[in-house]
Scaffold this motif. Sequence first.
Motif, mmCIF file in Angstrom:
data_model
loop_
_atom_site.group_PDB
_atom_site.id
_atom_site.type_symbol
_atom_site.label_atom_id
_atom_site.label_comp_id
_atom_site.label_asym_id
_atom_site.label_seq_id
_atom_site.Cartn_x
_atom_site.Cartn_y
_atom_site.Cartn_z
ATOM 1 N N VAL A 286 62.394 41.919 26.433
ATOM 2 C CA VAL A 286 62.965 42.324 25.276
ATOM 3 C C VAL A 286 62.258 41.727 24.120
ATOM 4 N N SER A 287 62.405 42.556 23.041
ATOM 5 C CA SER A 287 61.867 41.870 21.678
ATOM 6 C C SER A 287 63.083 41.235 21.051
ATOM 7 N N SER A 288 62.615 40.050 20.230
ATOM 8 C CA SER A 288 63.811 39.370 19.615
ATOM 9 C C SER A 288 63.506 39.520 17.869
ATOM 10 N N GLN A 289 62.480 40.189 17.712
ATOM 11 C CA GLN A 289 62.269 40.663 16.091
ATOM 12 C C GLN A 289 61.513 41.823 15.922
ATOM 13 N N VAL A 290 61.644 42.493 14.753
ATOM 14 C CA VAL A 290 60.715 43.625 14.476
ATOM 15 C C VAL A 290 59.549 42.999 13.784
ATOM 16 N N GLY A 291 58.465 43.007 14.638
ATOM 17 C CA GLY A 291 57.174 42.415 14.249
ATOM 18 C C GLY A 291 57.293 40.828 14.540
ATOM 19 N N CYS A 292 56.220 40.142 14.135
ATOM 20 C CA CYS A 292 56.347 38.602 14.444
ATOM 21 C C CYS A 292 55.627 37.971 13.212
ATOM 22 N N PRO A 293 56.000 36.889 12.542
ATOM 23 C CA PRO A 293 55.413 36.007 11.806
ATOM 24 C C PRO A 293 54.580 34.946 12.158
ATOM 25 N N MET A 294 54.213 35.046 13.504
ATOM 26 C CA MET A 294 53.460 33.715 14.130
ATOM 27 C C MET A 294 52.086 34.202 14.165
ATOM 28 N N ALA A 295 51.687 35.240 13.947
ATOM 29 C CA ALA A 295 50.103 35.639 13.999
ATOM 30 C C ALA A 295 49.231 35.179 14.903
ATOM 31 N N CYS A 296 49.778 35.230 16.085
ATOM 32 C CA CYS A 296 48.650 34.715 17.167
ATOM 33 C C CYS A 296 47.540 35.857 17.120
ATOM 34 N N ASP A 297 46.478 34.970 17.396
ATOM 35 C CA ASP A 297 45.236 35.781 17.051
ATOM 36 C C ASP A 297 44.913 36.841 18.448
ATOM 37 N N PHE A 298 45.611 36.686 19.568
ATOM 38 C CA PHE A 298 45.167 37.504 20.529
ATOM 39 C C PHE A 298 46.490 38.533 20.715
ATOM 40 N N CYS A 299 47.089 38.626 19.890
ATOM 41 C CA CYS A 299 48.583 39.502 19.940
ATOM 42 C C CYS A 299 48.400 40.608 19.036
ATOM 43 N N TYR B 203 44.333 37.667 30.161
ATOM 44 C CA TYR B 203 44.492 38.470 28.823
ATOM 45 C C TYR B 203 44.406 39.890 29.077
ATOM 46 N N ASN B 204 45.079 40.625 28.468
ATOM 47 C CA ASN B 204 45.102 42.333 28.507
ATOM 48 C C ASN B 204 44.399 42.679 27.125
ATOM 49 N N PRO B 205 43.382 43.149 27.276
ATOM 50 C CA PRO B 205 42.272 43.488 26.124
ATOM 51 C C PRO B 205 43.195 44.515 25.303
ATOM 52 N N ILE B 206 43.051 44.196 23.821
ATOM 53 C CA ILE B 206 43.593 45.104 22.901
ATOM 54 C C ILE B 206 42.691 46.034 22.466
ATOM 55 N N SER B 207 41.348 45.842 22.207
ATOM 56 C CA SER B 207 40.429 46.674 22.081
ATOM 57 C C SER B 207 39.123 45.904 22.383
ATOM 58 N N GLU B 208 37.833 46.712 22.177
ATOM 59 C CA GLU B 208 36.705 46.447 22.857
ATOM 60 C C GLU B 208 36.418 44.999 22.223
ATOM 61 N N ALA B 209 36.383 45.108 20.949
ATOM 62 C CA ALA B 209 36.047 44.167 19.924
ATOM 63 C C ALA B 209 36.767 42.647 20.120
ATOM 64 N N ASP B 210 37.772 42.828 20.927
ATOM 65 C CA ASP B 210 38.666 41.844 21.064
ATOM 66 C C ASP B 210 38.398 40.632 22.064
ATOM 67 N N TYR B 211 39.313 39.448 22.522
ATOM 68 C CA TYR B 211 39.117 38.683 23.416
ATOM 69 C C TYR B 211 39.032 39.251 24.714
ATOM 70 N N GLN B 212 38.344 38.856 25.857
ATOM 71 C CA GLN B 212 38.380 39.561 26.939
ATOM 72 C C GLN B 212 38.926 38.872 28.226
ATOM 73 N N ARG B 213 39.164 39.611 29.131
ATOM 74 C CA ARG B 213 39.981 39.049 30.350
ATOM 75 C C ARG B 213 38.734 38.288 31.131
ATOM 76 N N PRO B 214 39.137 36.875 31.830
ATOM 77 C CA PRO B 214 38.149 36.326 32.423
ATOM 78 C C PRO B 214 37.956 37.284 33.862
ATOM 79 N N SER B 215 36.811 36.555 34.292
ATOM 80 C CA SER B 215 36.273 37.299 35.449
ATOM 81 C C SER B 215 37.250 36.791 36.807
ATOM 82 N N GLN B 216 37.502 37.265 37.943
ATOM 83 C CA GLN B 216 38.407 36.887 39.071
ATOM 84 C C GLN B 216 37.929 35.211 39.325
ATOM 85 N N GLN B 217 36.478 35.280 39.351
ATOM 86 C CA GLN B 217 35.613 33.888 39.791
ATOM 87 C C GLN B 217 36.388 32.713 38.655
ATOM 88 N N ARG B 218 36.362 33.154 37.421
ATOM 89 C CA ARG B 218 36.713 32.146 36.378
ATOM 90 C C ARG B 218 38.266 31.665 36.401
#
Length: 344
Positions: A109-122, A290-305
Amino acid sequence: MTNQLTKDVLLGKSVEELTQWVQQQGQPAYRGKQLYQWLYQKGARSLSEITVFPKKFRESVAEYPIGRSEIHFESTAPDSTRKYLLRLADGLIIEAVGIPTAKRLTVCVSSQVGCPMACDFCATGKGGFTRNLKAYEIVDQVLTVQEDFGQRVSNVVFMGMGEPLINLDEVVSAVKSLNKDVGIGQRSLTISTVGISDRIRQLAEHKLQVTFAVSLHASNQKLREELIPNAKNYRLPQLLAECREYVEITGRRVTFEYILLSEVNDSPQHAQELIKHLKGFQTHVNLIPYNPISEADYQRPSQQRIEKFTNVLQKAKIAVSVRYSRGLEANAACGQLRASRSAT
Ligand code: SF4
């Protein structure tokens, strides 16, 4: 658009409050219990569908706001996870996700409309903040998913849009209503936070039996501030000290969440740093690739990592599990669906 937000809606009220309300409408007290059952067990969306009420009464209160949202958009992933965009009474859109497993149905569930925390990966953090949700708007999300799946909801996680501890009073009211009125055990409800100064202590003082999860996401203060800009107001030692207080006050353990971002926070050295912080905690760590938002974003680590990071924690006898986001194809990460359909 109705002005439900300022009107006294029925969802979220206790059986006693509903009894009072029906009596104010000139009805006998027992209709309060009927209303309670239709709201929370049958998921009524309007008073006109409550067929046990006399026709004349139904007609006279047909327009009275119950507090239910409308499904604006729905998408189902191949793994059966369903993601919803829900339209609130004031036209704003929030997300909820239904995650079915063999014997369970979990709602995020959501607890707010949007979020003020501004996490960089979200994706939600990138979209800004509009307002807090009312308790009934949180309960509504659970009832909506329950109705759509035709199956009782067994678990609820506060991991959708928003930082629950900023909206603490409404979140605590929603937890109590989900427990008492909808019938979900408190231990099956999870409140997840990135940490807000003093609020962990305030939550502890409510002495709820909920599962409590703290999103660390970084193994040192500098990295944490890069990922969670608001963390500069709430340093790691203070956050961990409040977590220890939480354990003392509630007698319940704290789960730590750690999103794994490739080449950012996922090295064995980061895992070692994390171990130092968790010393003395009887805890469980959830690693979330991580679940990538777009190509330019953070990446999901390899299974090995991912495996290397996990092994370092396990060697230090820390209970750890890796939790993959369900419904990747349905944009199931926080805020992704709303972001991808912002033009709708
Ligand atoms: S990760 Fe959670 S706290 Fe951070 S911006 Fe997204 S919704 Fe807000």
